[in-house]
Design an enzyme around this catalytic site. Sequence first.
Site, PDB file in Angstrom:
ATOM      1  N   ILE A  37      27.057  28.799  55.125  1.00 30.79           N
ATOM      2  CA  ILE A  37      27.354  27.358  55.715  1.00 30.79           C
ATOM      3  C   ILE A  37      27.518  26.561  54.192  1.00 30.79           C
ATOM      4  O   ILE A  37      26.539  26.726  53.510  1.00 30.79           O
ATOM      5  CB  ILE A  37      26.187  26.843  56.376  1.00 30.79           C
ATOM      6  CG1 ILE A  37      26.147  25.306  56.768  1.00 30.79           C
ATOM      7  CG2 ILE A  37      24.934  27.162  56.238  1.00 30.79           C
ATOM      8  CD1 ILE A  37      25.288  25.035  57.702  1.00 30.79           C
ATOM      9  N   SER A  38      28.290  25.664  54.176  1.00 32.26           N
ATOM     10  CA  SER A  38      28.825  25.081  52.865  1.00 32.26           C
ATOM     11  C   SER A  38      27.579  24.244  52.571  1.00 32.26           C
ATOM     12  O   SER A  38      27.009  23.629  53.095  1.00 32.26           O
ATOM     13  CB  SER A  38      30.011  24.342  52.976  1.00 32.26           C
ATOM     14  OG  SER A  38      31.128  25.013  53.376  1.00 32.26           O
ATOM     15  N   GLN A  39      27.699  23.937  51.186  1.00 30.86           N
ATOM     16  CA  GLN A  39      26.756  23.197  50.323  1.00 30.86           C
ATOM     17  C   GLN A  39      27.090  21.668  50.748  1.00 30.86           C
ATOM     18  O   GLN A  39      28.301  21.139  50.845  1.00 30.86           O
ATOM     19  CB  GLN A  39      26.667  23.105  48.964  1.00 30.86           C
ATOM     20  CG  GLN A  39      25.975  22.355  47.933  1.00 30.86           C
ATOM     21  CD  GLN A  39      26.285  22.597  46.595  1.00 30.86           C
ATOM     22  OE1 GLN A  39      27.459  23.057  46.263  1.00 30.86           O
ATOM     23  NE2 GLN A  39      25.599  21.735  45.894  1.00 30.86           N
ATOM     24  N   ARG A  95      21.962  19.375  60.138  1.00 35.05           N
ATOM     25  CA  ARG A  95      22.331  20.575  59.424  1.00 35.05           C
ATOM     26  C   ARG A  95      21.540  21.507  60.213  1.00 35.05           C
ATOM     27  O   ARG A  95      21.817  22.857  60.294  1.00 35.05           O
ATOM     28  CB  ARG A  95      22.586  20.357  58.261  1.00 35.05           C
ATOM     29  CG  ARG A  95      23.085  21.711  57.269  1.00 35.05           C
ATOM     30  CD  ARG A  95      23.321  21.075  55.807  1.00 35.05           C
ATOM     31  NE  ARG A  95      24.143  22.275  55.088  1.00 35.05           N
ATOM     32  CZ  ARG A  95      23.639  22.924  54.232  1.00 35.05           C
ATOM     33  NH1 ARG A  95      22.343  22.833  54.120  1.00 35.05           N
ATOM     34  NH2 ARG A  95      24.094  23.800  53.521  1.00 35.05           N
TER      35      ARG A  95
END
Length: 216
Positions: free
Chosen positions: A65-67, A39
């Site tokens: 940016i998504s969890q 990530r």
Amino acid sequence: MLHGIGMTSQRTRARMIERLREKGIRNEAVLAAMSAVPRHIFVEEALASRAYEDHALPLGMGQTISQPYIVARMIELLLDGRSALGKTLEIGAGCGYQAAVLGQLTNEVYAVERIASLLEKAKVNMRQLQQFNVRLKHADGQMGLPEAAPFDSIIVAAAGERAPPALLQQLAPGGRLVLPIGTTEQHLDLIECTSQGWVEKRLDAVRFVPLLAGTQ
Ligand code: SAH
């Protein structure tokens, strides 16, 4: 120095997977895919040390940016009771984190993003990861991707007031769509295309950036 960063990344990545398990993610294929995608390459350098915390992070252009937990949860919902994701469409690719995770789980991923500069970043990131099974397109994802339809799985990373009709139309028989619905209050929705029509299930409360029309 580089070696040090690598070790830290491995340890914090392992911790991220532990946290996903604690929060209830059970699908081992999903956990393996989350573990395989670094990530930190998707976040700005100044935030790289926080890349494996379970939070959304800014990715520029007012987007996030998504969890990790939400990425894992939505993919788990798409897979639940099925053996594979099949041909998959993502709406709202951002700089490509979730698309890369999807690319670990199925060999055909299409990802659409409306902001050109983010899509360019996503392309660079996919090249760096040598993730060649993710096809990226600059377009308004509310229209879906007619030229590649139908899809076995569709996942949306931005919240609208209702499921875009084009996405429902582009689901294959037995296909599934998972998306956040709502404005200030949002929830996840899981929609399955059955022989009796679309079957909808309302799930967890969530918080996503808005699904917007047009491109920029
Ligand atoms: N999937 C990304 C999340 C990015 S945030 C990740 O893994 O981190 C959601 C993205 O949806 C934003 O980049 C935003 O620009 C995009 N978006 C919003 N409305 C859209 C639309 N109609 N079509 C395509 N992308 C859209």
